[in-house]
Design a protein around this motif. Sequence first.
Motif, short mmCIF file in Angstrom:
data_model
loop_
_atom_site.label_atom_id
_atom_site.label_comp_id
_atom_site.label_asym_id
_atom_site.label_seq_id
_atom_site.Cartn_x
_atom_site.Cartn_y
_atom_site.Cartn_z
N SER A 20 4.11 18.07 -10.10
CA SER A 20 2.68 17.84 -9.88
C SER A 20 2.40 16.35 -9.71
O SER A 20 1.58 15.95 -8.88
N LEU A 21 3.07 15.51 -10.52
CA LEU A 21 2.88 14.08 -10.40
C LEU A 21 3.34 13.56 -9.05
O LEU A 21 2.71 12.68 -8.45
N ASP A 22 4.45 14.11 -8.56
CA ASP A 22 4.93 13.72 -7.23
C ASP A 22 3.87 14.01 -6.18
O ASP A 22 3.64 13.21 -5.25
N GLU A 23 3.19 15.15 -6.37
CA GLU A 23 2.12 15.51 -5.43
C GLU A 23 0.93 14.57 -5.55
O GLU A 23 0.36 14.12 -4.55
N VAL A 24 0.57 14.24 -6.82
CA VAL A 24 -0.56 13.34 -7.05
C VAL A 24 -0.26 11.94 -6.52
O VAL A 24 -1.13 11.24 -6.00
N MET A 25 0.99 11.49 -6.65
CA MET A 25 1.36 10.14 -6.24
C MET A 25 1.41 9.98 -4.73
O MET A 25 1.43 8.86 -4.23
N GLU A 26 1.42 11.09 -4.01
CA GLU A 26 1.52 11.03 -2.56
C GLU A 26 0.36 10.23 -1.97
O GLU A 26 -0.81 10.52 -2.19
N GLY A 27 0.69 9.17 -1.23
CA GLY A 27 -0.32 8.35 -0.56
C GLY A 27 -0.99 7.33 -1.47
O GLY A 27 -1.88 6.60 -1.03
N LYS A 28 -0.57 7.25 -2.74
CA LYS A 28 -1.18 6.31 -3.68
C LYS A 28 -0.22 5.16 -3.97
O LYS A 28 1.00 5.29 -3.85
N THR A 29 -0.82 4.04 -4.39
CA THR A 29 -0.03 2.93 -4.92
C THR A 29 0.22 3.24 -6.39
O THR A 29 -0.73 3.45 -7.15
N VAL A 30 1.49 3.24 -6.79
CA VAL A 30 1.84 3.68 -8.14
C VAL A 30 2.65 2.59 -8.85
O VAL A 30 3.59 2.02 -8.30
N ILE A 31 2.24 2.32 -10.09
CA ILE A 31 3.02 1.44 -10.97
C ILE A 31 3.32 2.25 -12.22
O ILE A 31 2.40 2.71 -12.91
N ALA A 32 4.60 2.44 -12.51
CA ALA A 32 5.01 3.28 -13.64
C ALA A 32 5.89 2.52 -14.59
O ALA A 32 6.74 1.72 -14.18
N PRO A 89 0.82 -1.20 0.00
CA PRO A 89 0.00 0.00 0.00
C PRO A 89 0.86 1.26 0.00
O PRO A 89 1.78 1.40 0.82
N GLY A 90 0.59 2.14 -0.94
CA GLY A 90 1.32 3.39 -1.02
C GLY A 90 2.70 3.28 -1.63
O GLY A 90 3.41 4.30 -1.76
N GLU A 91 3.10 2.08 -2.03
CA GLU A 91 4.43 1.91 -2.63
C GLU A 91 4.40 2.37 -4.09
O GLU A 91 3.40 2.21 -4.80
N LYS A 92 5.54 2.91 -4.52
CA LYS A 92 5.69 3.37 -5.90
C LYS A 92 6.75 2.53 -6.57
O LYS A 92 7.91 2.55 -6.16
N ILE A 93 6.33 1.76 -7.58
CA ILE A 93 7.29 0.89 -8.26
C ILE A 93 7.40 1.30 -9.73
O ILE A 93 6.47 1.85 -10.32
N GLY A 94 8.56 1.05 -10.30
CA GLY A 94 8.79 1.28 -11.71
C GLY A 94 9.08 -0.02 -12.41
O GLY A 94 9.82 -0.87 -11.88
N LEU A 95 8.47 -0.23 -13.60
CA LEU A 95 8.69 -1.43 -14.38
C LEU A 95 9.71 -1.12 -15.48
O LEU A 95 9.55 -0.16 -16.23
N VAL A 96 10.73 -1.95 -15.57
CA VAL A 96 11.82 -1.75 -16.52
C VAL A 96 11.99 -3.01 -17.33
O VAL A 96 11.83 -4.13 -16.82
N GLY A 97 12.33 -2.86 -18.60
CA GLY A 97 12.59 -4.02 -19.46
C GLY A 97 12.43 -3.65 -20.91
O GLY A 97 11.81 -2.64 -21.25
#
Length: 612
Positions: free
Chosen positions: A544-556, A386-394
């Motif tokens: 702005s995205l950093d602000e929006v991502m605050e408290g959210k689960t993020v997959i980028a 919950p609330g983690e921000k992950i990036g997908l690479v490949g």
Amino acid sequence: MFRRFENQLNPFPPENAPLPPKGFFAFLWFCTRGSRRYIAALAVLSAAVSIYEAWLFAFLGQIVDLLGVWHAGQPASAHERQVLWGIGLVLLASIVLVGLRTMVQHQILAINLPLRLRWDFHRMMLRQSLSFFSDEFAGRVTTKVMQTALAVREVLLTFCEIVLGIAVYFFAIVALAGGFDLRLMLPFIAWMALYGLIMMYFVPRLGKVGKEQAHARSSMTGRVTDAYTNITTVKLFSHTNREARFARAAMEDFKETGYRQMRLVSQFEIFNQVLATALIFSAGGYALWLWHGNEIGTGAVAAVSAMALRVNGMSHWIMWQMTSLFENIGTVQDGIGTLTHPPKVQDAPDAAPLHVTRGKVEFDNVFFNYNNERQVLDGLSLTVRPGEKIGLVGRSGAGKSTLINLLLRFYDVDRGAIRIDGQDISRVTQDSLRGAIGMVTQDTSLLHRSICDNIAYGRPDADRAEIQAAAARAQADEFIQQLSDNHGNRGYDTLVGERGVKLSGGQRQRIAIARVMLKNAPILLLDEATSALDSEVEAAIQESLDEVMEGKTVIAIAHRLSTIAAMDRLIVMDEGRIIEQGSHAELLELGGVYARLWRHQSGGFLAEELMQ
């Protein structure tokens, strides 16, 4: 009065229609839902009008007989007055009869029925899975939604008017001819039998070629629409002539089906004229022969001759109506294959709304392949806290976008499960699932509506101030204020054109980001979200995205590793599996695939692996 009839059938029923059956007659029966009593009324009224029209010839015979015995200047006898009053009353009653029929046909059914079907078909198509639209031209689907509804109406109305109304008319004609003398029925019975045989030969062939023509028409429309939809690509590669040839190939197919149809029509018309001429000769000649033998009166000769002439005219009209009928039957049959296609992804019967309390996302041993062709995800397991921000690479084809598409349930997994806060997404409603997820894609497509409407798509109940605030946070407010269109709209009321063609890629991207900011969903997906932006705007939006991502689960997802290097965790994928994961610093220290990609990009060029 007109409004009263027009309001009898609701063209926009609120409940969703179920999936139609595939059989032709079952499909037609399905299409009459809600309007069956009006169609039945039309059939009865058409039959009544046909009987009335046939009776007119009997009245003609009675009048001729009256004139034979009623001398000019003499007062009418009681019998003569009775006949004349009877004719007058029937004529007056016919006004009410025809009036009711036209009200049912034109006020209740003509507009409301096809509109109701288009409404139902359109909602069915909107519920289709994403894979359905990947395999179809948008123009082709649109054509089938629009034309099938109209063709169903024509089939039903023609059936009421021709198959029922005219059948009753011909039987009434035969009965009335027999009323003068039973032998006068013979020419009409023979004509009906031969006309029926001709119909049995031509009608199935016209139906078959009509179906092929409908398929060719939808393909032709699909190719033309596809060229217009992608006109920028067509112009960019200088392929206007190629697209013209591509469309011409479909037009050639349509032409061939049209030629075959018209050949059948011409043969049908020639045979029809032969039969009609034979009927006039036989019925009229036989009536004269009986009159000459003093076996029937002058009125019978006049009535039977008029009947034969009327059948001659109507037989040509029926031929064209039957040609049109089976062309419409072909259109309906062509549309059935598309409109009865069940969605691949459907809500479970007991599906409940998704409740996101924390935002934990789990991929549990997920397997997936597209159409049994290639294994894209191979037993992948991943937990996003919950609330983690992950990036997908490949590299391309590693399965990154597929992972996001499965989370959105655009497709169903082959094996395994995906859960959000412990809830299997296959057991929740699709609307609630996607309502809990915000996404910005690399290829942003806007609706041909105003800027305001496009941003509000994220939250339709948002007011103007909230919409403008979201646009400002996405660095879009300044350029929006300068927009206008050729309808005189300005600023947020500007129409963006089909797929947002009037805006640059960066402007479309900022509108999409504003839309997601306004939606404010607990789970956020970013697929190359800032790829279309210049560096200065990207830096501003990143804040702005950093602000929006605050408290959210993020997959980028991002090919530019610098845009996701600050994520809590990076997931490196290859051939549908996770091969590395950790923070940016941890992966650099590991010295594996990620570290190699980072060195290549920071050195100013893309790795060969990324280009494969």
